[in-house]
Design a protein around this motif. Structure first.
Motif, PDB file in Angstrom:
ATOM      1  N   CYS A  78      11.205 -25.310  -4.710  1.00  0.00           N
ATOM      2  CA  CYS A  78      12.483 -24.918  -5.314  1.00  0.00           C
ATOM      3  C   CYS A  78      12.609 -25.440  -6.738  1.00  0.00           C
ATOM      4  CB  CYS A  78      13.651 -25.419  -4.464  1.00  0.00           C
ATOM      5  SG  CYS A  78      13.907 -27.208  -4.559  1.00  0.00           S
ATOM      6  N   GLN A  82      15.797 -29.498  -3.689  1.00  0.00           N
ATOM      7  CA  GLN A  82      16.555 -28.942  -2.572  1.00  0.00           C
ATOM      8  C   GLN A  82      15.682 -28.544  -1.389  1.00  0.00           C
ATOM      9  OE1 GLN A  82      18.515 -25.826  -4.785  1.00  0.00           O
ATOM     10  NE2 GLN A  82      20.268 -27.135  -5.244  1.00  0.00           N
ATOM     11  N   ILE A 178      12.636 -29.102   3.941  1.00  0.00           N
ATOM     12  CA  ILE A 178      12.930 -27.836   4.605  1.00  0.00           C
ATOM     13  C   ILE A 178      11.625 -27.176   5.046  1.00  0.00           C
ATOM     14  CG2 ILE A 178      13.919 -25.529   4.285  1.00  0.00           C
ATOM     15  CD1 ILE A 178      16.012 -27.763   4.272  1.00  0.00           C
ATOM     16  N   ARG A 180      10.673 -23.530   6.464  1.00  0.00           N
ATOM     17  CA  ARG A 180      11.199 -22.200   6.768  1.00  0.00           C
ATOM     18  C   ARG A 180      10.515 -21.584   7.981  1.00  0.00           C
ATOM     19  NH1 ARG A 180      15.586 -19.210   7.040  1.00  0.00           N
ATOM     20  NH2 ARG A 180      15.626 -17.335   5.735  1.00  0.00           N
TER      21      ARG A 180
ATOM     22  N   HIS B 665      24.041 -20.542   9.866  1.00  0.00           N
ATOM     23  CA  HIS B 665      23.925 -21.066   8.507  1.00  0.00           C
ATOM     24  C   HIS B 665      23.791 -20.040   7.390  1.00  0.00           C
ATOM     25  CE1 HIS B 665      22.012 -24.237  11.179  1.00  0.00           C
ATOM     26  NE2 HIS B 665      23.092 -24.827  10.738  1.00  0.00           N
ATOM     27  N   GLU B 666      22.941 -19.054   7.585  1.00  0.00           N
ATOM     28  CA  GLU B 666      22.463 -18.288   6.430  1.00  0.00           C
ATOM     29  C   GLU B 666      23.449 -17.225   5.968  1.00  0.00           C
ATOM     30  OE1 GLU B 666      18.335 -17.136   6.519  1.00  0.00           O
ATOM     31  OE2 GLU B 666      17.942 -18.646   8.049  1.00  0.00           O
ATOM     32  N   LEU B 682      18.418 -23.263  -2.655  1.00  0.00           N
ATOM     33  CA  LEU B 682      18.264 -23.778  -1.290  1.00  0.00           C
ATOM     34  C   LEU B 682      19.241 -24.904  -0.968  1.00  0.00           C
ATOM     35  CD1 LEU B 682      14.395 -23.695  -0.750  1.00  0.00           C
ATOM     36  CD2 LEU B 682      16.131 -22.179   0.218  1.00  0.00           C
ATOM     37  N   GLU B 684      22.511 -24.463  -1.578  1.00  0.00           N
ATOM     38  CA  GLU B 684      23.761 -23.797  -1.198  1.00  0.00           C
ATOM     39  C   GLU B 684      23.551 -22.612  -0.254  1.00  0.00           C
ATOM     40  OE1 GLU B 684      26.561 -25.127  -1.818  1.00  0.00           O
ATOM     41  OE2 GLU B 684      25.965 -26.594  -3.320  1.00  0.00           O
ATOM     42  N   TYR B 685      22.334 -22.059  -0.225  1.00  0.00           N
ATOM     43  CA  TYR B 685      21.983 -21.108   0.837  1.00  0.00           C
ATOM     44  C   TYR B 685      21.346 -21.970   1.917  1.00  0.00           C
ATOM     45  CZ  TYR B 685      19.772 -17.237   3.352  1.00  0.00           C
ATOM     46  OH  TYR B 685      19.392 -16.331   4.319  1.00  0.00           O
ATOM     47  N   HIS B 686      22.054 -22.117   3.016  1.00  0.00           N
ATOM     48  CA  HIS B 686      21.612 -23.087   4.003  1.00  0.00           C
ATOM     49  C   HIS B 686      20.681 -22.457   5.017  1.00  0.00           C
ATOM     50  CE1 HIS B 686      25.616 -24.705   2.619  1.00  0.00           C
ATOM     51  NE2 HIS B 686      24.774 -25.655   2.282  1.00  0.00           N
ATOM     52  N   VAL B 687      19.476 -22.956   5.062  1.00  0.00           N
ATOM     53  CA  VAL B 687      18.607 -22.658   6.196  1.00  0.00           C
ATOM     54  C   VAL B 687      18.630 -23.920   7.061  1.00  0.00           C
ATOM     55  CG1 VAL B 687      17.197 -21.129   4.791  1.00  0.00           C
ATOM     56  CG2 VAL B 687      16.467 -23.477   5.122  1.00  0.00           C
TER      57      VAL B 687
ATOM     58  N   TYR C 119      29.010 -22.940  -8.050  1.00  0.00           N
ATOM     59  CA  TYR C 119      27.968 -21.925  -8.282  1.00  0.00           C
ATOM     60  C   TYR C 119      28.004 -21.415  -9.725  1.00  0.00           C
ATOM     61  CZ  TYR C 119      28.833 -21.409  -3.208  1.00  0.00           C
ATOM     62  OH  TYR C 119      29.046 -21.611  -1.879  1.00  0.00           O
ATOM     63  N   ASP C 232      28.176 -27.445   6.083  1.00  0.00           N
ATOM     64  CA  ASP C 232      27.674 -26.198   6.660  1.00  0.00           C
ATOM     65  C   ASP C 232      26.377 -26.340   7.437  1.00  0.00           C
ATOM     66  OD1 ASP C 232      29.674 -24.333   6.115  1.00  0.00           O
ATOM     67  OD2 ASP C 232      29.054 -24.160   4.025  1.00  0.00           O
ATOM     68  N   ARG C 233      25.713 -27.459   7.321  1.00  0.00           N
ATOM     69  CA  ARG C 233      24.649 -27.788   8.274  1.00  0.00           C
ATOM     70  C   ARG C 233      24.725 -29.285   8.501  1.00  0.00           C
ATOM     71  NH1 ARG C 233      19.433 -26.316   4.380  1.00  0.00           N
ATOM     72  NH2 ARG C 233      19.915 -27.869   2.792  1.00  0.00           N
TER      73      ARG C 233
END
Lengths: 208, 751, 337
Positions: A78, A82, A178, A180, B665-666, B682, B684-687, C119, C232-233
């Motif tokens: 990233c 993050q 993370i 994926r 989440h997504e 990544l 703020e876009y939560h996986v 954002y 949120d997670r």
């Protein structure tokens, strides 16, 4: 829609360009500015090897490793801290190499996934792997493999920190990486396995 | 595990858990990905992205960027060199109907984040810096990016996308039956726009070899697709371009099509006659393919006993203005359930976005979420256990395909074994009936389904005099374990240890294979490898039989077996000969074969083939604060033969985790005024993170299938399908709140 | 990243001096936010002054409390034995934020100076008064799920993202700074500011001022406290709403109450009147509800974040209940106590 008008205006930097001349090289002197057109001489020990390097001040440790030194094991996922794919050990501590300016790490010892095996007690196992690497293979703790170097450095760094022991604690401590492909449960299995080996080794040591 | 046999005899490796053969390369950092190959003359390209979603570029000023020392060139629509004229040249193997996007083609802006310039510089940092100095002025038009805003303009796509079955014609009279049904349910279901976000950002390295020749490393799920695309778009001879991608840092569909970074890297390399690499930033990963939103309405009518009397599933999907992207959204309802009155419709509407694309189980994730949530609602209304309701309406044949029987469908075993492992019998049916402290506990389940497909694929096998075997083709291992299972299949077919087999993939110099997607790789490439090895085996056998004093004299090929590096008369190990001795005696260096395999047409004319699953989920929802913990998942899968239980399990784990992401989440959040996804990173876009994933249990139920000689049905997608519905159903069971719009975030639980 | 001069400061005086006369100079330590922003071209420093070698990396006894050097990393602060035993609220808040890797690099001073995660602030394709003063606020009327419900203005609805600062607000820390005009102390409540019509300024530091330390006062709030974060997670995400609560109880009666919220305003949000409502009252759910109602009464949500008001109300009640019960929220067992 008043507020949005600026969206459609040209976006450009007001910052005035200075010519960037690669020929100039300076060594850092405390308190003296290194001008933006200058490369800086630094030294790093990377995977046990001492290196004298010349870097532009805006070069991150990650880009230095990947682009200049061809140590592409450390991944760019990233580039903003993050995802954790760029995790390396700096002086034994896990950090995101994408957010570290190389010039600021002058004098540090850096361990990347390529040097991980050299870190393990008594060297790598017979397979040439650090126990964590071997456990990741055994537990199928990855799929595409792209987050894996970061997961490995992070898990070794996490064990150095010594704060995580239970599965819950490992999950939390490893949440900066993370994956994926969703290999999390296998990653935790692999780490638990190594921790158990490590604990057993320590118990053995204490008994002696 | 069922005892399995390959066509050559006993399996030693196939069907057993094996570590990934590419594991050591991946854990040591030696595995190289597309953006990691280099060249002495490598230049770095950085993409400048459009700030607006619709309109045109009124002016573009690159002078300041070009003045930065180290900048080689800034490519824009004004100075780019010519590429192919006609659309079909740009249509890759999986392109939907339409006019594919062409980067830097003209001044028109079709979507936010569209590449408007490529800054090429001597190093990455210089390119990135100079990119901020490119001044772009736009004439902006108001974008339309919400499905709701365009639903009135939805249409039945005139040209159907290859491989995507349109909805079947309705049967019975769904509307009348619905009106007459004692139990009626009609609701709208939505999921958020999702982006694939493989960990490896899209990247292409084009190495200029001189003399008009290129070696290209491209992040793609099948190098052949990029190879054909480059040849057609740039008018290159296929022999002059070699495309490789030995490792792919995740795809999930984003790498099915050649993406714009490939076009830009090749354009720059050709113009500059030097090597160029273009790597997209993470935020640019929001500037192309995504899983589209769909407005779905499911109408169920049933008797008091839960027997379906009417089933309607209507979906409006979205696409771009330049392609008619299509996926199978509604058909699954008709595949899963038997009902006499069914209507399934699917239309699409155009948005000012990039074309959506296939994302893990495209369409099925969407449609099965809707039907499987609706079925849970029906179970609740009818007072039936969710499994009992599904058994009551169980389909024994594919009503969407002229009632053809299923080649195999061990879904009932998935229900039974999954429920047993999960402890489903202990569930109290009433919502809000299970709690622990502050947490409401909910158990939910759903069915998953995905097509089992096979594609035409070829592969080669080369046995060397030293007893080493190489097999391979051009498909990619996208993290699925393809290297490993092909190694297992090859080793078993010729009776060699796995260590003596090397599998090579992701190189257009290897026999052609399709992109890795659709869960078809194991069946397609696996069968091709097996046939190629079988062919090599037969050649070696012939050489062996011709040896002087051959122990195999007068024996037919179908009576020999391959094991321990030897050919033996089946059942008589004393009559055998080592493969290396055969090659030595015959004086040959190698024995080679290339074979191809494709779908069994006879089988396909008689049967429909699907994988199935039953997913069971436990959630714990803080009643006051709405926080959800997803503490347990059991996914029971029926997918034919399992080649490698270890990597197979990982495939399902990954699908489940992505399904959890979809459920909880997504969400790519669009600012519809700007036509721009705002949380394009990544952070703020939560996986799902590690802390979100507790225990996942995977069961493979026995299932025998004959669609291909290996008996495999594919595993890449089935883990995700149905997972989100199971989660939503569990949340309902915990809280009594039915949430039909994913992701299920705190605000929705509280709302 | 733009081109910048680089200065490595060996002393605080050198750092302050390096700032003078260098347009757009910025101090850098952990870099976890600044480098991030530079890569997005959101921040374009003309000069970076590397302060990592300044002698500000210690935690020392000070006036009955602790003096935390500006360069103490988040991890070293959170795991310091003195901090764990005397200021567990601070330790927990730190560990609720970011990731292990980030906490190893990020510093105390940097955490105070970290910028919003709005954002629109991060996206140079959109106007933002914080990034480009006078350009407008694109967030208002846009995707506002994560934005402020307290203290926002027509110029800016961004929130402060820190967890650590929420605890520091509750603990009433004092920030020691130095600069061209010498040393001064800033009460934590006065360190961060509301956006008003000048959202470019996150805090009250003057140009060239540098954080030297954060002083933790002697008050003992180590028994009845919690840091409760909702997001949120379950990890590695910024707060939708977080609550730092600390109580001193006399039997069942509240003697001292501290309550700060994160994720809801341009600064850690404290409401002293609400705290006053708690003092002298029995530590019961009713008391906590009254305080929570009082806090959220002045909430002004955006188009998409009305849920934060109710979430904040409930989180305050739960947070105070956890604190009163002496059962602080676990960082690893994600079940909310």
């Amino acid at each position: 829609m008043h507020a949005l008008r600026a969206v459609f205006a040209p976006t450009c930097s007001p910052f005035r360009e200075k010519p960037f001349l690669l020929e100039r090289l300076m060594l850092i002197e405390s308190g003296s500015p290194v001008a933006a057109d200058t490369r800086v001489g630094i030294s790093l020990t990377i995977n046990g090897q001492h290196r004298e390097l010349q870097v532009a001040p805006w070069t991150t440790l990650l880009d230095l490793l990947r682009e200049t030194l061809d140590l592409t094991g450390t991944k760019k996922g990233c580039d903003h801290g993050q995802c954790g794919a760029c995790t390396v050990l700096v002086d034994g501590v896990r950090v995101n190499s994408c957010l570290a300016l190389a010039v600021m790490k002058d004098g540090a010892e850096v361990t990347t996934v390529e040097g991980l095996a050299g870190l393990s007690n008594g060297g790598a196992g017979s397979n040439g792997l650090h126990p964590m690497q071997a456990a990741f293979v055994e537990h199928d703790a990855f799929q595409c493999g792209y987050c894996t170097p970061g997961q490995l450095c992070s898990s070794v760094g996490m064990m150095n920190e010594g704060h995580a022991h239970s599965r819950d604690e490992i999950r939390e401590a490893m949440s900066g990486n993370i994956c994926r492909c969703g290999a999390y449960t296998n990653i935790v299995d692999a780490i638990e396995d190594v921790m158990a080996q490590d604990g057993a080794a320590q118990d053995l040591g204490a008994a002696r | 595990m069922t005892q399995t046999f390959s066509s050559t005899g006993h399996d030693s490796f196939v069907g057993t858990p094996r570590n990934r053969v590419d594991g050591p390369a991946k854990v040591t950092g030696l595995a190289k990905y597309a953006g990691e190959f280099t060249a002495a003359d490598l230049a770095h390209g950085y993409v400048v992205s459009s700030a607006i979603a619709r309109g045109r570029i009124s002016a573009i000023d690159t002078a300041a960027a070009e003045a930065v020392p180290g900048v080689i060139k800034v490519l824009t629509h004004e100075n780019r060199s010519r590429t192919a004229w006609l659309d079909y040249n740009y249509q890759d193997a999986v392109a939907p109907p339409g006019s594919p996007f062409r980067a830097l083609y003209d001044d028109k802006i079709a979507f936010s984040g569209q590449p408007v310039a490529l800054v090429v510089a001597e190093d990455f940092e210089t390119a990135r810096h100079a990119a901020t100095l490119v001044k772009v002025a736009y004439e902006a038009e108001e974008p339309k990016t919400s499905a709701d805003a365009v639903r009135a303009f939805a249409y039945d796509p005139p040209k159907k996308r290859a491989g995507i079955k349109p909805p079947p014609k309705p049967w019975g009279d769904a509307d009348a039956a619905y009106d007459a049904a004692p139990i009626k349910l009609q609701n709208e279901y939505r999921l958020a726009v999702e982006h694939h976000n493989p960990m490896e950002p899209h990247a292409s390295t084009v190495v200029y070899e001189g003399d008009g020749k290129y070696t290209v490393y491209d992040k793609v799920q099948g190098v052949s697709n990029s190879h054909n695309y480059l040849a057609a778009v740039f008018g290159l001879k296929k022999d002059d371009v070699r495309v490789l991608n030995p490792y792919l840092g995740g795809g999930f569909g984003s790498g099915l099509r050649p993406q714009y970074q490939l076009f830009l890297a090749m354009l720059a390399a050709r113009d500059l006659e030097r090597s160029v690499r273009v790597v997209l930033t993470r935020d640019q990963m929001w500037s192309f393919t995504y899983r589209p939103d769909a407005i779905q309405t499911v109408s169920l009518g049933s008797g008091e006993d839960g027997q379906l009397q009417a089933l309607r599933h209507d979906a409006i999907g979205v696409t771009s203005h330049y392609e008619d992207y299509q996926e199978v959204v509604v058909n699954w309802s008709g595949v899963l359930y038997k009902c006499d009155n069914v209507a399934l419709t699917y239309k699409i509407a155009q948005l000012d976005t990039a074309s959506p694309g296939d994302m893990r189980a495209p369409g099925a994730v969407t449609g099965v979420f809707a039907i499987e949530t609706a079925m849970d609602e029906l179970a609740h209304e009818a007072g039936l256990d969710p499994i009992a309701l599904r058994l009551r309406n169980f389909s024994e044949a594919d009503a969407t395909s002229e009632d053809k029987p299923f080649g195999s469908k061990a879904l009932k075993a998935c229900f039974t074994q999954g429920a047993e492992r999960f402890g489903w019998a202990k569930r109290t049916p009433a919502p809000r009936s299970m709690r622990e402290g502050h947490e409401l506990v909910g158990w939910g389940m759903a069915t998953g389904v995905w097509e089992s497909m096979m594609q035409q694929s070829s592969a080669h096998a080369i046995l060397s005099a030293d007893g080493k075997l190489e097999v391979g083709n051009s498909t990619g291992d996208i993290g699925t374990g393809t290297y490993t299972i092909l190694t297992q299949i090859a080793a078993d077919t010729l009776g060699l240890p796995m260590e003596d087999v090397t599998t090579k993939l992701g190189d257009t110099r290897l026999p052609e294979a399709p992109v890795a997607g659709g869960s078809w790789t194991a069946a397609s490439s696996g069968t091709a490898v097996m046939k190629a090895c079988r062919n090599v085996g037969e050649q070696v056998f012939k050489l062996a039989r011709a040896m002087e004093g051959s122990p195999l004299a007068n024996v037919d090929f179908d009576r020999v077996s391959f094991a321990n590096g030897r050919i033996a008369v089946a059942g008589d190990d004393s009559r055998s000969v080592a493969l290396v001795d055969v090659l030595k005696a015959a004086g040959v260096e190698t024995v080679e074969a290339t074979e191809s395999a494709g779908p069994d047409k006879d089988f396909a004319s008689q049967y429909e083939a699907y994988t199935h699953s039953a997913v069971f989920v436990e959630v714990r929802v803080d009643e006051e604060l709405g926080q959800i913990r997803l503490t347990r998942v059991v996914s029971a899968v029926a997918a034919g033969k399992i080649l490698n239980p270890k990597t197979a399990r990982s495939q399902i784990l990954g699908g489940v985790v992505m399904g959890i992401g979809s459920a909880l989440h997504e969400e790519s959040m669009m600012d519809h005024r700007l036509g721009r996804f705002m949380n394009h990173n990544l952070g703020e876009y939560h996986v799902p993170a590690n802390a979100d994933i507790y225990d996942i249990d995977v069961i493979f139920v026995d299932e025998e299938d004959k669609a291909n000689p290996l008996g495999v049905k594919g595993l890449g997608e089935i883990g995700i399908v149905g997972t989100a519905a199971a989660v939503a159903n569990a949340v309902f069971h915990a809280t009594g709140k039915r949430i039909r719009h994913l992701p299920i975030t705190i605000d929705k639980v509280l709302g | 990243m733009n081109r910048f001069d680089y200065v490595r400061a060996g002393t605080v005086a050198e750092a302050v001096q390096a700032f003078a006369g260098a347009p757009g100079a910025q101090f850098i330590a952990g870099g976890t936010n600044l480098v991030d922003l530079m890569k997005y071209d959101v921040t374009r420093p003309g000069r970076l002054i590397d302060i990592t070698r300044l002698p500000l990396g210690d935690i020392a006894e000070h006036d009955g409390g602790l003096r935390v050097g500006a360069l103490v990393t988040n991890a070293n602060l959170a795991y310091d034995a003195r901090v764990r035993s005397r200021y567990p609220l601070l330790a927990d808040a730190i560990l609720a934020g970011a990731s292990g890797q980030l906490r190893n690099a990020a510093t105390t001073g940097g955490n105070l100076n970290q910028r919003t995660r709005c954002y629109y602030f991060y996206d140079t394709a959109t106007p933002c008064n914080k990034r480009e003063p006078g350009s407008g606020c694109a967030a208002i009327g846009g995707v506002t799920r994560i934005h402020a419900i307290f203290g926002a203005s027509e110029s800016c609805i961004a929130t402060h993202p820190s967890d650590m600062c929420v605890a520091l607000a509750a603990l009433e820390a004092v920030v020691q700074v130095t600069g061209p005009e010498g040393d001064r102390s800033i009460a934590f409540a006065d360190f961060h500011r509301l956006p008003g019509d000048d959202p470019a300024k996150d805090n009250t530091l003057k140009p060239g001022e540098i954080v030297l330390s954060v002083d933790l006062p002697a008050a003992d709030l180590s028994k009845n406290y919690t840091y409760l974060k909702l997001r949120d997670r379950l990890s590695y995400a910024f707060a939708l709403v977080s609550v730092a609560a600390a109580l001193e109880l006399d039997g069942d009666t509240v003697k001292i109450a501290r309550l700060a919220l994160g994720g809801v305003a341009h600064k850690p949000w404290r409401n002293r009147q609400a705290e006053a409502l708690l003092v002298g009252k029995p530590a019961t759910r009713e008391t906590f509800q009254a305080a929570a109602d009082f806090v959220v009464a002045e909430a002004r949500p955006q188009s998409e974040n009305a849920f934060k008001v109710e979430l904040a109300r409930r989180a305050i009640v739960r947070g105070l209940s956890q604190a009163a019960a002496g059962t602080p929220q676990s960082l690893t067992d994600k079940r909310i106590q």
